[in-house]
Design a protein around this motif. Sequence first.
Motif, PDB file in Angstrom:
ATOM      1  N   ARG A  23       0.028 -23.976  34.968  1.00  0.00           N
ATOM      2  CA  ARG A  23       1.019 -24.081  34.217  1.00  0.00           C
ATOM      3  C   ARG A  23       2.149 -24.206  34.840  1.00  0.00           C
ATOM      4  O   ARG A  23       3.204 -24.982  34.205  1.00  0.00           O
ATOM      5  CB  ARG A  23       0.907 -22.103  33.729  1.00  0.00           C
ATOM      6  N   ARG A  30       5.827 -26.731  31.161  1.00  0.00           N
ATOM      7  CA  ARG A  30       6.542 -27.251  29.931  1.00  0.00           C
ATOM      8  C   ARG A  30       4.847 -27.312  29.279  1.00  0.00           C
ATOM      9  O   ARG A  30       3.863 -27.912  30.072  1.00  0.00           O
ATOM     10  CB  ARG A  30       7.231 -29.075  30.034  1.00  0.00           C
ATOM     11  N   CYS A  31       5.324 -27.315  27.952  1.00  0.00           N
ATOM     12  CA  CYS A  31       3.537 -27.155  27.619  1.00  0.00           C
ATOM     13  C   CYS A  31       2.851 -28.390  27.787  1.00  0.00           C
ATOM     14  O   CYS A  31       3.681 -29.471  27.793  1.00  0.00           O
ATOM     15  CB  CYS A  31       3.913 -26.850  25.597  1.00  0.00           C
ATOM     16  N   CYS A  46       3.645 -31.845  23.422  1.00  0.00           N
ATOM     17  CA  CYS A  46       5.231 -30.645  23.113  1.00  0.00           C
ATOM     18  C   CYS A  46       6.055 -30.901  23.644  1.00  0.00           C
ATOM     19  O   CYS A  46       6.245 -30.293  25.146  1.00  0.00           O
ATOM     20  CB  CYS A  46       4.234 -29.083  22.891  1.00  0.00           C
ATOM     21  N   ALA A  48       8.009 -27.698  24.769  1.00  0.00           N
ATOM     22  CA  ALA A  48       8.708 -26.641  24.895  1.00  0.00           C
ATOM     23  C   ALA A  48       7.800 -26.301  26.073  1.00  0.00           C
ATOM     24  O   ALA A  48       7.000 -26.741  26.588  1.00  0.00           O
ATOM     25  CB  ALA A  48       7.630 -25.900  24.179  1.00  0.00           C
ATOM     26  N   HIS A  50       8.463 -23.057  28.989  1.00  0.00           N
ATOM     27  CA  HIS A  50       9.145 -21.897  29.115  1.00  0.00           C
ATOM     28  C   HIS A  50      10.174 -21.109  29.372  1.00  0.00           C
ATOM     29  O   HIS A  50      11.203 -21.642  30.410  1.00  0.00           O
ATOM     30  CB  HIS A  50       7.837 -21.651  31.130  1.00  0.00           C
ATOM     31  N   HIS A  54      11.311 -21.880  21.531  1.00  0.00           N
ATOM     32  CA  HIS A  54      10.470 -22.867  21.184  1.00  0.00           C
ATOM     33  C   HIS A  54      11.949 -23.054  19.901  1.00  0.00           C
ATOM     34  O   HIS A  54      12.182 -22.793  19.606  1.00  0.00           O
ATOM     35  CB  HIS A  54       9.503 -21.970  20.718  1.00  0.00           C
ATOM     36  N   GLU A  60      11.307 -16.977  22.020  1.00  0.00           N
ATOM     37  CA  GLU A  60      11.370 -17.871  23.502  1.00  0.00           C
ATOM     38  C   GLU A  60       9.658 -18.039  24.410  1.00  0.00           C
ATOM     39  O   GLU A  60       9.327 -17.084  24.316  1.00  0.00           O
ATOM     40  CB  GLU A  60      11.397 -16.507  24.638  1.00  0.00           C
ATOM     41  N   VAL A  61       9.716 -18.999  25.051  1.00  0.00           N
ATOM     42  CA  VAL A  61       8.494 -19.576  25.604  1.00  0.00           C
ATOM     43  C   VAL A  61       7.409 -19.012  26.156  1.00  0.00           C
ATOM     44  O   VAL A  61       8.277 -18.692  27.831  1.00  0.00           O
ATOM     45  CB  VAL A  61       8.219 -21.333  25.877  1.00  0.00           C
ATOM     46  N   LEU A  63       4.827 -19.791  28.608  1.00  0.00           N
ATOM     47  CA  LEU A  63       3.878 -20.891  28.544  1.00  0.00           C
ATOM     48  C   LEU A  63       2.069 -20.037  29.320  1.00  0.00           C
ATOM     49  O   LEU A  63       2.321 -19.001  30.104  1.00  0.00           O
ATOM     50  CB  LEU A  63       4.190 -21.183  29.519  1.00  0.00           C
ATOM     51  N   CYS A  84       1.811 -23.226  25.010  1.00  0.00           N
ATOM     52  CA  CYS A  84       2.639 -22.873  25.273  1.00  0.00           C
ATOM     53  C   CYS A  84       1.843 -21.943  23.521  1.00  0.00           C
ATOM     54  O   CYS A  84       1.037 -22.137  23.767  1.00  0.00           O
ATOM     55  CB  CYS A  84       4.187 -23.306  23.956  1.00  0.00           C
ATOM     56  N   GLN A  85       2.876 -20.388  23.142  1.00  0.00           N
ATOM     57  CA  GLN A  85       1.989 -19.404  22.706  1.00  0.00           C
ATOM     58  C   GLN A  85       1.117 -20.654  21.037  1.00  0.00           C
ATOM     59  O   GLN A  85       0.524 -19.751  20.676  1.00  0.00           O
ATOM     60  CB  GLN A  85       2.714 -18.747  21.933  1.00  0.00           C
TER      61      GLN A  85
END
Length: 156
Positions: A23, A30-31, A46, A48, A50, A54, A60-61, A63, A84-85
């Motif tokens: 991560r 970053r995603c 992506c 997104a 951390h 998002h 909030e991201v 990771l 990301c989620q």
Amino acid sequence: MPIRPENLHRYPRDWPEISARIRFVRAGGRCECSGQCGLEHPGGRCPAVHGEDHPDTGSEVGLTTAHLNHQPEDVREENLLAACQLCHLRIDHGHHRVTRSLTLAARAAAAGQLGLLPEATLVRTEPPTPPRPTRGRVPAAALHQLPFPEPELEAS
């Protein structure tokens, strides 16, 4: 993604270190998703990051580290993805649906209920992923429609 207690034994002891390396060292916070979730991301990856909001969901991201083959024992670099989620849930969507079906069928069988087709066996298949959230913007039609084949017309 929280690890379910019954699956803890499937992860290596050093999983927290492996996950953090993927991560934050490899992905730089970053995603890394470049379409594995079924979406086309602007710029190919992506956006997104951390700890930031998002760009699609506004939350909030946090990771996460996704296993692309859904097997926690497989911690090869090419099988792990900082996600990301939103991307992680989309990557795992089909796997979660199948696992839930199998869990509910096993629970029903344990309770003594017979299935509608007791001779049928459940086979793992990956259904299409759900559409991306739009959060107040007009969606691009191509990104938000699941591909369904046209029905074949019978010749009479």
